[in-house]
Design a protein around this motif. Structure first.
Motif, short mmCIF file in Angstrom:
data_model
loop_
_atom_site.label_atom_id
_atom_site.label_comp_id
_atom_site.label_asym_id
_atom_site.label_seq_id
_atom_site.Cartn_x
_atom_site.Cartn_y
_atom_site.Cartn_z
N LEU A 193 22.05 -22.26 -16.61
CA LEU A 193 21.44 -21.45 -17.65
C LEU A 193 21.17 -22.02 -19.22
CD1 LEU A 193 24.36 -18.58 -17.73
CD2 LEU A 193 21.94 -18.52 -16.52
N THR A 211 22.73 -18.36 -22.20
CA THR A 211 24.22 -18.47 -22.03
C THR A 211 24.80 -17.54 -23.43
OG1 THR A 211 24.09 -20.68 -21.24
CG2 THR A 211 26.14 -19.93 -22.36
N GLU A 267 24.22 -13.73 -22.64
CA GLU A 267 25.19 -13.35 -21.95
C GLU A 267 26.59 -13.38 -22.33
OE1 GLU A 267 24.38 -11.60 -18.99
OE2 GLU A 267 22.52 -11.82 -19.81
N MET A 268 26.77 -14.14 -23.30
CA MET A 268 28.19 -14.43 -23.48
C MET A 268 28.56 -13.42 -24.50
SD MET A 268 30.24 -16.80 -22.18
CE MET A 268 31.18 -17.80 -23.70
N GLN A 291 26.77 -8.98 -15.11
CA GLN A 291 25.50 -9.58 -14.82
C GLN A 291 25.70 -10.92 -13.79
OE1 GLN A 291 22.26 -8.75 -15.89
NE2 GLN A 291 23.02 -6.69 -17.27
N ASP A 292 26.43 -11.72 -14.45
CA ASP A 292 26.68 -13.01 -13.88
C ASP A 292 28.26 -13.39 -13.75
OD1 ASP A 292 26.57 -15.87 -14.09
OD2 ASP A 292 24.59 -15.94 -15.02
N LEU A 338 29.29 -16.87 -15.01
CA LEU A 338 29.64 -16.97 -16.31
C LEU A 338 30.56 -15.98 -16.65
CD1 LEU A 338 28.09 -18.31 -18.91
CD2 LEU A 338 27.20 -15.98 -19.31
N ALA A 383 34.20 -17.43 -18.72
CA ALA A 383 34.54 -16.88 -19.84
C ALA A 383 36.10 -16.64 -19.87
CB ALA A 383 33.57 -15.70 -20.31
#
Lengths: 230, 230
Positions: A186, A191, A194-195, B160-161, B164, B168
């Motif tokens: 990513l 990143t 999405e975070m 979504q991912d 990730l 997290a």
DNA sequence: CCTACCGATCGGTAGG
DNA sequence: CCTACCGATCGGTAGG
């Protein structure tokens, strides 16, 4: 905390000194990140700059000062990301938190080395420096809690314990220095985007941008579009 | 990885040796946590045990071995928490993830020192030890991704991912070593319970255990109790 | 498993 | 800002 670009009213002498400081800090950050603080000697830093140790002592009083400067820049950038949104950005708490998320992640990843060094080398900071920097961290947490509280008060967030949620958010973002690789799957932008979404989700705010997405239908026996449109 | 309690078929000689190893590791973990690895000498460890340095070398080959053992126990406990749920617990992905969250947080907080040391002292591990331990971390992430994928496939999670999201989650929990204090506001049990809820929320799974909770009501114009007590 | 020691590293500085 | 050096620390081991 001298800026990397020369300040307007600096004499040439000060500009040169500032440049030398910056360059030294950059090299030190590289080496502290790659090898660790205690495994990096001042001679190594000097060597990589093609100078000798007294060059460094002409601009810094001790090895620990290099460390303190590097660490404080790390959290300063995270704090600036948060403050930037809090003081200038309009919008509701959800929009503001989304932007905080993006900028906070961006700050952590662009200061990846500094953040990593601070996380690892805490015990090597002089006590006074440690306290200053810890205070910045506490400021950050307190401000984030406040934003979460606002979101809860506005009915935008659903969080039992905003303090814990703030620590969780701070952790999931700060930790990104551990796994993020600039050449990875990513991009930095992906990143951070999405975070940011994960953060909004964590505080119980559903984006609901696409109705198709089966967000929260779980316990409802009736199948319907669970997350209502915003 | 010798267990702290003596194994059944051990001779008294081995039991004593195991005890000495354990005690040494415990003292080393204390000091590495308080002062950092490089700021802790073997003489300090020996002194706190009222022995001398060769006592330590009778049971370990180097200072780095102490570090490797401490670090590997840290992630081993997190990995065991995850595996314990994955291999034995029935239920859907949401129930399993909730339990993973509780046990993972509990593991991190009961191994707080070990987790902190691993996070900080990575650069002081012998390369071979670093690789072994990094592999455990990758295993952990991969297993967590798989669980998230199952939840998404079952329509329980909205992510979504998943990769990730797993990072997290790993980050928000691992980071707890930074801020958690046993004498703090929340007990270990409260912390693990609430963090587990935050994890479920992050993956878009709303508990919906209490109908009163205004989970996603965001856009509803009707005012109701915004953040009801749990 | 203790006493005693070695060899190497390294932060910091004197002197110029 | 370089050369050269000092003083202290410390991981590891010989010898018993």
């Amino acid at each position: 905390m001298t800026s990397a670009t020369a300040a307007p009213m600096m004499g040439i002498r000060d500009e040169v000194a500032a440049l030398k400081r910056e360059r030294t800090l950059a090299v030190a950050a590289e080496l502290f990140y790659e090898r660790g603080y205690e495994n990096t000697s001042l001679d190594m830093i000097a060597e990589r700059m093609n100078v000798t140790k007294p060059f460094i002592y002409a601009h810094f009083t001790s090895k620990a000062e290099l460390l303190a400067e590097i660490c404080s820049r790390g959290i300063a950038s995270a704090l600036a990301a948060l403050d930037g949104v809090l003081t200038t950005m309009p919008g509701n708490a959800a929009e503001r938190l989304a932007e905080v998320g993006r900028r906070f992640v961006t700050a952590v990843l662009t200061s990846q080395r500094h953040i990593a060094i601070f996380s690892r080398e805490e015990k090597n900071l002089a006590p006074a420096d440690f306290q200053t920097i810890s205070q910045m961290r506490r400021d950050f947490d307190a401000k984030l809690v406040k934003l979460l509280d606002q979101g809860v008060a506005a009915g935008l967030f659903s969080v039992q314990d905003t303090r814990l949620a703030a620590l969780a958010i701070g952790g999931m973002v700060s930790w990104a220095y551990v796994w993020y690789r600039p050449e990875g799957r990513l991009t930095l932008e992906q990143t951070s985007e999405e975070m940011s979404k994960l953060i909004l989700s964590l505080v119980g705010n559903q984006p609901a941008k696409r109705a198709a997405k089966t967000t929260v239908a779980k316990a409802t026996p009736v199948r319907k579009k669970a997350a209502p449109k915003g």
